[in-house]
Enzyme design. Structure first.
Site, mmCIF file in Angstrom:
data_model
loop_
_atom_site.group_PDB
_atom_site.id
_atom_site.type_symbol
_atom_site.label_atom_id
_atom_site.label_comp_id
_atom_site.label_asym_id
_atom_site.label_seq_id
_atom_site.Cartn_x
_atom_site.Cartn_y
_atom_site.Cartn_z
ATOM 1 N N ASP A 62 0.858 -1.187 0.000
ATOM 2 C CA ASP A 62 0.000 0.000 0.000
ATOM 3 C C ASP A 62 0.890 1.231 0.000
ATOM 4 O O ASP A 62 2.100 1.137 0.191
ATOM 5 C CB ASP A 62 -1.002 -0.013 1.156
ATOM 6 C CG ASP A 62 -0.369 0.063 2.535
ATOM 7 O OD1 ASP A 62 0.855 -0.196 2.650
ATOM 8 O OD2 ASP A 62 -1.082 0.358 3.506
ATOM 9 N N TYR A 64 2.958 4.757 0.736
ATOM 10 C CA TYR A 64 3.617 5.329 1.907
ATOM 11 C C TYR A 64 2.606 6.159 2.694
ATOM 12 O O TYR A 64 1.744 6.828 2.114
ATOM 13 C CB TYR A 64 4.786 6.217 1.484
ATOM 14 C CG TYR A 64 5.930 5.481 0.826
ATOM 15 C CD1 TYR A 64 6.607 4.465 1.494
ATOM 16 C CD2 TYR A 64 6.355 5.812 -0.449
ATOM 17 C CE1 TYR A 64 7.681 3.803 0.904
ATOM 18 C CE2 TYR A 64 7.424 5.159 -1.053
ATOM 19 C CZ TYR A 64 8.079 4.149 -0.368
ATOM 20 O OH TYR A 64 9.141 3.491 -0.958
ATOM 21 N N PHE A 75 6.645 2.115 -4.335
ATOM 22 C CA PHE A 75 8.012 2.323 -3.844
ATOM 23 C C PHE A 75 8.579 3.712 -4.140
ATOM 24 O O PHE A 75 9.637 4.064 -3.620
ATOM 25 C CB PHE A 75 8.972 1.256 -4.383
ATOM 26 C CG PHE A 75 8.681 -0.126 -3.883
ATOM 27 C CD1 PHE A 75 8.941 -0.472 -2.568
ATOM 28 C CD2 PHE A 75 8.129 -1.081 -4.726
ATOM 29 C CE1 PHE A 75 8.668 -1.754 -2.101
ATOM 30 C CE2 PHE A 75 7.858 -2.365 -4.271
ATOM 31 C CZ PHE A 75 8.119 -2.700 -2.944
ATOM 32 N N HIS A 184 11.230 -8.941 0.433
ATOM 33 C CA HIS A 184 10.883 -7.525 0.340
ATOM 34 C C HIS A 184 12.143 -6.685 0.583
ATOM 35 O O HIS A 184 13.019 -7.064 1.370
ATOM 36 C CB HIS A 184 9.818 -7.192 1.391
ATOM 37 C CG HIS A 184 9.156 -5.877 1.184
ATOM 38 N ND1 HIS A 184 9.698 -4.701 1.640
ATOM 39 C CD2 HIS A 184 7.992 -5.551 0.570
ATOM 40 C CE1 HIS A 184 8.895 -3.697 1.315
ATOM 41 N NE2 HIS A 184 7.868 -4.184 0.663
#
Length: 231
Positions: A62, A64, A75, A184
């Protein structure tokens, strides 16, 4: 909200919106009540990258949840901001793998302009509350988008970082695309086995795979000189 979506996405969005109008109203109600909801344009990734020009798919979870950080691309943060830890590791691996230095560039807009779909699986979040809009219904839309991207014949590299992104693998496999998996890029997992993100080599591997299929892909962070062109 579907105005000016890049080619290929509008029918998918409109079919979803026809049955999920309550989610859109719920998000707007939160905004009207004074809650800060990010990003300003949840559909930005779909405005920048057309389906028939999409050659890379990177999935986030989701947006920031800090002020000014989310810009509608997984990202990525706007130029001028300090990169969050996950993005810092992405840029570090990019330099290690391809020799491309960020040099202060923290937005991944150039990738989206070239044909990378930088898609979060949940498209909105509230200030300071990660995953606050998870399971509201965005996942039904983003699953449909991933499914459509996988079934479009243009060759694509799917970069699945972390368990959340890898859970979408069944929507992708069997279509002839490249699927790369690693932990991740968060500092909590980027160096851990069995698939550390740092050192994974995904950027160079994806570039070579696409090149072998006639796609001259670049991970450079500079914006294309001709917007819309695949460089």
């Amino acid at each position: 909200m579907s105005e000016q979506l890049a080619d290929g996405w509008a029918p998918i969005y409109e079919a979803w919106a026809a049955t999920h109008g309550e989610l859109l109203e719920r998000v707007e109600a939160r905004r009207r009540s004074g809650v800060a909801v990010y990003p300003p344009d949840p559909l930005r990734a779909l405005r920048l990258t057309a389906l028939d020009r999409c050659h890379v798919v990177i999935l986030g979870q989701d947006p920031y949840h800090g002020p000014g950080q989310a810009e509608g691309l997984a990202f990525s943060v706007p130029h001028g901001l300090k990169p969050p830890p996950s993005l810092r590791n992405i840029l570090s691996e990019l330099e290690r793998d391809c020799g491309i230095r960020a040099a202060g560039q923290v937005s991944l807009l150039a990738w989206a302009e070239r044909g990378a779909l930088l898609l979060n699986t949940v498209l909105t979040v509230e200030d300071g509350l990660p995953a606050s809009h998870a399971r509201w219904g965005w996942e039904a839309l983003t699953d449909s988008l991933i499914h459509a991207a996988a079934r479009h014949p243009a060759p694509k590299a799917f970069l699945l970082w972390g368990a959340h992104a890898q859970a979408k693998r069944e929507l992708i496999e069997g279509q002839g695309h490249l699927v790369l998996t690693a932990n991740h890029p968060s500092p909590l997992s980027a160096r851990r086995p069995p698939q550390p993100f740092l050192g994974c080599g995904h950027f160079r591997t994806a570039q070579a795979w696409l090149s072998a299929r006639g796609v001259n892909w670049s991970w450079d962070l500079a914006l294309p000189t001709t917007r819309g062109a695949v460089l």
